[in-house]
Scaffold this motif. Sequence first.
Motif, mmCIF file in Angstrom:
data_model
loop_
_atom_site.group_PDB
_atom_site.id
_atom_site.type_symbol
_atom_site.label_atom_id
_atom_site.label_comp_id
_atom_site.label_asym_id
_atom_site.label_seq_id
_atom_site.Cartn_x
_atom_site.Cartn_y
_atom_site.Cartn_z
ATOM 1 N N THR A 65 -4.779 28.400 15.820
ATOM 2 C CA THR A 65 -6.070 27.764 15.542
ATOM 3 C C THR A 65 -6.721 28.389 14.307
ATOM 4 O OG1 THR A 65 -6.406 27.319 17.876
ATOM 5 C CG2 THR A 65 -8.367 27.319 16.491
ATOM 6 N N ASP A 132 -7.492 19.952 16.333
ATOM 7 C CA ASP A 132 -8.814 20.365 16.818
ATOM 8 C C ASP A 132 -8.597 21.131 18.125
ATOM 9 O OD1 ASP A 132 -11.288 20.662 17.914
ATOM 10 O OD2 ASP A 132 -11.795 18.528 17.939
ATOM 11 N N CYS A 134 -10.491 22.136 20.313
ATOM 12 C CA CYS A 134 -11.391 21.807 21.430
ATOM 13 C C CYS A 134 -11.130 20.410 21.981
ATOM 14 C CB CYS A 134 -12.847 21.916 20.974
ATOM 15 S SG CYS A 134 -13.239 23.535 20.294
ATOM 16 N N PHE A 135 -10.081 19.757 21.565
ATOM 17 C CA PHE A 135 -9.840 18.353 21.914
ATOM 18 C C PHE A 135 -8.445 18.218 22.510
ATOM 19 C CE2 PHE A 135 -8.597 13.995 20.474
ATOM 20 C CZ PHE A 135 -9.564 13.287 21.175
ATOM 21 N N ASP A 136 -8.342 17.670 23.744
ATOM 22 C CA ASP A 136 -7.022 17.615 24.385
ATOM 23 C C ASP A 136 -6.291 16.303 24.144
ATOM 24 O OD1 ASP A 136 -8.096 15.751 26.045
ATOM 25 O OD2 ASP A 136 -7.668 16.806 27.906
ATOM 26 N N PRO A 141 -12.808 17.851 26.508
ATOM 27 C CA PRO A 141 -12.716 19.159 25.854
ATOM 28 C C PRO A 141 -11.506 19.911 26.395
ATOM 29 C CG PRO A 141 -14.779 18.933 27.073
ATOM 30 C CD PRO A 141 -13.956 17.727 27.384
ATOM 31 N N HIS A 144 -9.918 25.944 27.785
ATOM 32 C CA HIS A 144 -9.442 27.274 27.412
ATOM 33 C C HIS A 144 -9.820 28.267 28.505
ATOM 34 C CE1 HIS A 144 -8.035 26.176 23.495
ATOM 35 N NE2 HIS A 144 -9.169 25.563 23.232
ATOM 36 N N LEU A 150 -12.214 31.219 22.250
ATOM 37 C CA LEU A 150 -12.077 29.777 21.995
ATOM 38 C C LEU A 150 -12.930 28.962 22.962
ATOM 39 C CD1 LEU A 150 -8.343 29.110 21.146
ATOM 40 C CD2 LEU A 150 -10.328 28.435 19.819
ATOM 41 N N CYS A 154 -15.765 26.446 21.721
ATOM 42 C CA CYS A 154 -15.731 25.015 22.035
ATOM 43 C C CYS A 154 -16.982 24.612 22.804
ATOM 44 C CB CYS A 154 -14.471 24.681 22.834
ATOM 45 S SG CYS A 154 -12.971 24.893 21.862
ATOM 46 N N GLN A 157 -19.950 23.876 20.631
ATOM 47 C CA GLN A 157 -19.885 22.739 19.688
ATOM 48 C C GLN A 157 -20.774 21.574 20.103
ATOM 49 O OE1 GLN A 157 -15.920 21.401 18.938
ATOM 50 N NE2 GLN A 157 -15.727 22.688 17.123
#
Length: 157
Positions: A65, A132, A134-136, A141, A144, A150, A154, A157
């Motif tokens: 990341t 990104d 923070c994006f699956d 989100p 983590h 992380l 996230c 954000q």
Amino acid sequence: MTADTLAAPRAPHRAPRKGVNLEKWGWIYMRVSGVLLVVLILTHLMVNLVLPENGVHALNFAFVTGKFSTPFWQWWDVLMLWLALIHGGNGMRTIINDYVHNQKVRTTLVAVVWIVVAFMVLGGTWVVFSFDPCFDGLGNPFQHEAGSMLAEMCAAQ
Ligand code: HEM
């Protein structure tokens, strides 16, 4: 020349054709990309596996990341991806042309190689530039480990 005499090694085997000589540029590409790949791959291995304080143990999702958050490493990785895949694809084309004698099979295999190369080059480039943490991918989100840097980043954000 009769059938039992050999042509001089450097004698042209056909009249020179007009236009771009793709085979020549392919040959040059293999050499130039080879030299660039030595620098790109050795630096890549040093930066990812040797230089971090914990060596190879530092390599995890957060490490990647961090690298993908800088355009420098994004472009480094994309350059490596493009050069290596086109180099590998062109190398496979050479091997197929050397070993496959049936014209239809040869054309099909070479086409498959370039389709796979195009798919991986485009897919890989898309992943590197759209990554990104923070994006699956399903609009949620990314989960983590609670308390990790992380997860906090996230959540903020
Ligand atoms: C690390 C730096 C690399 C260098 C210096 C290098 C160099 C070369 C050179 C000079 C050739 C042409 C050989 C010839 O025409 O006789 C070649 C062929 C080839 N390379 Fe690389 N290469 C590198 C990395 C890679 C990578 C990462 C791949 C795979 C993705 C790859 C796959 C191939 C293949 C399949 C051939 C064709 C082999 C053949 O013609 O028999 N190479 N390489």
